[in-house]
Design an enzyme around this catalytic site. Structure first.
Site, PDB file in Angstrom:
ATOM      1  N   LEU A 185      16.101  -8.273   0.689  1.00  0.00           N
ATOM      2  CA  LEU A 185      15.332  -7.227   1.348  1.00  0.00           C
ATOM      3  C   LEU A 185      14.282  -7.925   2.202  1.00  0.00           C
ATOM      4  O   LEU A 185      13.245  -8.371   1.704  1.00  0.00           O
ATOM      5  CB  LEU A 185      14.679  -6.301   0.319  1.00  0.00           C
ATOM      6  N   ILE A 186      14.562  -8.031   3.484  1.00  0.00           N
ATOM      7  CA  ILE A 186      13.755  -8.874   4.362  1.00  0.00           C
ATOM      8  C   ILE A 186      12.893  -8.039   5.297  1.00  0.00           C
ATOM      9  O   ILE A 186      13.354  -7.075   5.896  1.00  0.00           O
ATOM     10  CB  ILE A 186      14.661  -9.840   5.162  1.00  0.00           C
ATOM     11  N   LYS A 267       8.435   1.685  -2.626  1.00  0.00           N
ATOM     12  CA  LYS A 267       9.249   0.596  -3.171  1.00  0.00           C
ATOM     13  C   LYS A 267      10.444   1.144  -3.935  1.00  0.00           C
ATOM     14  O   LYS A 267      11.561   0.624  -3.831  1.00  0.00           O
ATOM     15  CB  LYS A 267       8.398  -0.286  -4.088  1.00  0.00           C
ATOM     16  N   GLY A 289      10.696 -10.585  -2.073  1.00  0.00           N
ATOM     17  CA  GLY A 289       9.689 -11.639  -1.974  1.00  0.00           C
ATOM     18  C   GLY A 289       8.439 -11.318  -2.774  1.00  0.00           C
ATOM     19  O   GLY A 289       7.360 -11.833  -2.459  1.00  0.00           O
ATOM     20  N   GLN A 298       2.549  -4.790  -6.889  1.00  0.00           N
ATOM     21  CA  GLN A 298       3.181  -5.929  -7.538  1.00  0.00           C
ATOM     22  C   GLN A 298       2.464  -6.367  -8.813  1.00  0.00           C
ATOM     23  O   GLN A 298       2.536  -7.528  -9.210  1.00  0.00           O
ATOM     24  CB  GLN A 298       3.293  -7.094  -6.541  1.00  0.00           C
ATOM     25  N   CYS A 457      -3.833   3.013  18.399  1.00  0.00           N
ATOM     26  CA  CYS A 457      -4.074   2.819  16.969  1.00  0.00           C
ATOM     27  C   CYS A 457      -5.102   1.709  16.846  1.00  0.00           C
ATOM     28  O   CYS A 457      -5.416   1.019  17.834  1.00  0.00           O
ATOM     29  CB  CYS A 457      -2.793   2.491  16.200  1.00  0.00           C
TER      30      CYS A 457
END
Length: 523
Positions: A185-186, A267, A289, A298, A457
């Site tokens: 999953l990049i 996620k 990662g 995480q 933005c």
């Protein structure tokens, strides 16, 4: 020209059948890479090394072969050699003197010999004979058995002598394709690109899955990273690049999930989608990662909650690595520049993200999410072989940026509504409309062709991404508004002049006030 590649030590430790299988895979990988580079070579897999012979002295071919040997998983190091027949130790010495002698001038050295076959002498005898001769007949300054400037490497096999000209370090690991396939999953950042490399180094053929949260420009950048990794470390095998359009998923989360749980839910949605993508190409694992405590999603608690959404094995090679270690490895493998300049998506940011998500609460939040949006995103995903990807220009984010808009320009504030509420954009001469970035795709028909619109933005990144995307669809009237930052004054004289002008203005203002007071007193 000839090369000898030495296997990664863990390969040598394997049982005979496993070692034989790994060596066969490595031999095939090197042959594939040689063919891909457009030249011919004799690649022979032997029990203790890989032999490569090339019937050419072309420097370009030499560089290509060295690049293959130094970036192919499974090779610990390699030598560029000269192969000679010989009969006596003096024959061996004369060969080594001709090959290595000139490089010893002004250096300390030692001689190391590996010998195989039936001879009247042993390896130590050869080392002393060659070493003594080189000391006398070259410009070397001395023999040094520990930490010499140069180690002269010699290999003898029966009546063949291999004079080693150069040594090149490899990356080690296992031959690519020997340990199965996985899906990485990049995102294009430091972490996911390093994690992908570590999988390939360990012999795992790595495919890439990108969740497109921010438009075509981000996808172009991630494709560049994926192509680089594949081309550098994994081009012996075909690999896929899958892009999943996730803008709708982000919109659903932002509108229906409580602020503190958006990161965890995002996620989990990615994992759900990754599971479907992995199933479509028969994979049982995927790679992330993630590293403990790097971001709020995480933490150990949150990772445990996220993992429960899938039955796939989630591989996390960076799980206990520090960020400086990750960046250092990214620099070593060549992805640091990509990651440092990658357009960073910053749309799903919780104000107070939870670090201890409860499964019951997460499930309650997800009950408000329309899973059909996720399923449709997976159905709309695109699959390509990385070798077919067109390498885009590095400055693919070429978008017109305006710091002084004309009065007729309309400013489109694409920030999240919370950001707009916290820091409203205030311009005196331009109309401002708000259109959250996740609504641009569905509301782009509101932009009139004869009108110029400037996306805004806070950092400018999201504006550039979405303006570039619309520009590529022919809407050239979409540009970017970048606020002009205050000029920093570094020159001391300029600072002094500014201070004096400020003091003078204050004195003048005070004088006017005093005059007004005196007039008032007289009246």
């Amino acid at each position: 020209m000839k090369f000898v590649a030495k296997y990664f030590p863990e390969i040598i430790m394997k049982s005979r059948p496993v070692r034989k299988r790994l060596l066969k895979q490595l031999q095939m990988n090197v042959r594939n890479l040689v063919g891909r580079n457009g030249f011919k070579a004799d690649v022979q897999g032997q029990w203790d090394n890989l032999y490569v012979g090339i019937n050419s002295e072309d420097p370009a071919i030499r560089r290509a072969m060295i690049n293959i040997l130094t970036h192919t998983p499974g090779i610990a190091f390699s030598y560029e050699i000269e192969e000679h027949d010989f009969d006596t130790m003096d024959d061996a010495y004369q060969i080594i003197k001709a090959v290595n002698g000139p490089s010893l001038a002004g250096k300390t050295f030692c001689v190391r010999v590996k010998r195989r076959g039936d001879h009247e002498y042993n390896s130590n005898d050869v080392e002393r004979y060659i070493g003594g001769g080189l000391l006398k007949e070259t410009d070397a300054i001395g023999v040094k058995l520990k930490n010499p400037d140069i180690t002269v490497q010699v290999e003898i096999r029966d009546q063949l002598l291999f004079a080693i000209k150069h040594r090149f370090e490899g990356i080690g690991g296992y031959p690519l394709g020997s340990q199965g396939d996985t899906l990485s999953l990049i995102s294009g950042g430091f972490d996911s690109s390093v994690a992908s490399y570590m999988m390939m180094k360990r012999g795992i053929k790595t495919h890439y899955c990108f969740f497109n949260l921010g438009g075509s420009a981000h996808e172009v950048g991630v494709k560049q990273v994926a192509y680089y990794l594949w081309d550098k470390y994994g081009a012996s095998h075909k690999a896929r690049f899958i892009s999943v359009p996730f803008e709708g998923v982000v919109k659903e989360i932002l509108e229906n999930v409580a602020d503190g749980h958006m990161g965890v839910v995002l996620k989990r949605m990615m994992y759900r989608a990754a599971e479907q993508v992995a199933d479509s190409i028969n994979l049982e694992t995927f790679v992330t990662g993630e590293s403990i405590a790097q971001v709020s999603s995480q933490t150990l608690t949150n990772l445990a909650v996220i993992d429960k959404v899938t039955d796939k094995l989630v591989l996390r090679p960076l799980i206990v690595m520090d960020k400086p270690e990750i960046i250092s490895l990214a620099r070593k493998i060549g992805t640091e520049t990509f990651a440092a300049t990658m357009p960073e998506y910053c749309g799903v940011i919780s104000v107070k993200p939870t670090t201890e998500a409860k499964m019951t609460r997460v499930l309650a939040e997800e009950a408000n999410f329309d899973l059909e949006v996720l399923n449709q995103a997976v159905k709309d995903s695109t699959h390509q072989y990385i070798g077919n990807l067109v390498k885009e220009e590095n400055d693919s984010l070429e978008v017109a940026c305006i710091s002084l808009p004309s009065p007729s320009d309309i400013i489109v504030d694409i920030r999240h509504p919370n950001e707009v509420e916290d820091a409203p954009l205030d311009l005196n001469h331009n109309d401002i409309i708000t259109m959250p970035f996740y609504e641009i795709g569905t509301r782009k028909d509101e932009f009139k062709a004869e009108q110029t619109y400037l996306f805004y933005c806070q950092k400018g990144t999201m504006s550039k991404i979405h303006a570039h995307h619309l520009n590529s669809q022919g809407m050239k009237n979409i540009k970017v508004y970048l606020e002009e930052k205050p000029k920093m004054i570094d020159n001391k004289a300029e600072k002094r002049a500014l201070w004096e002008a400020k003091q003078a203005a204050e004195l003048e203002a005070n004088a006017e006030i005093n005059i007004e007071l005196e007039d008032a007193i007289k009246d």
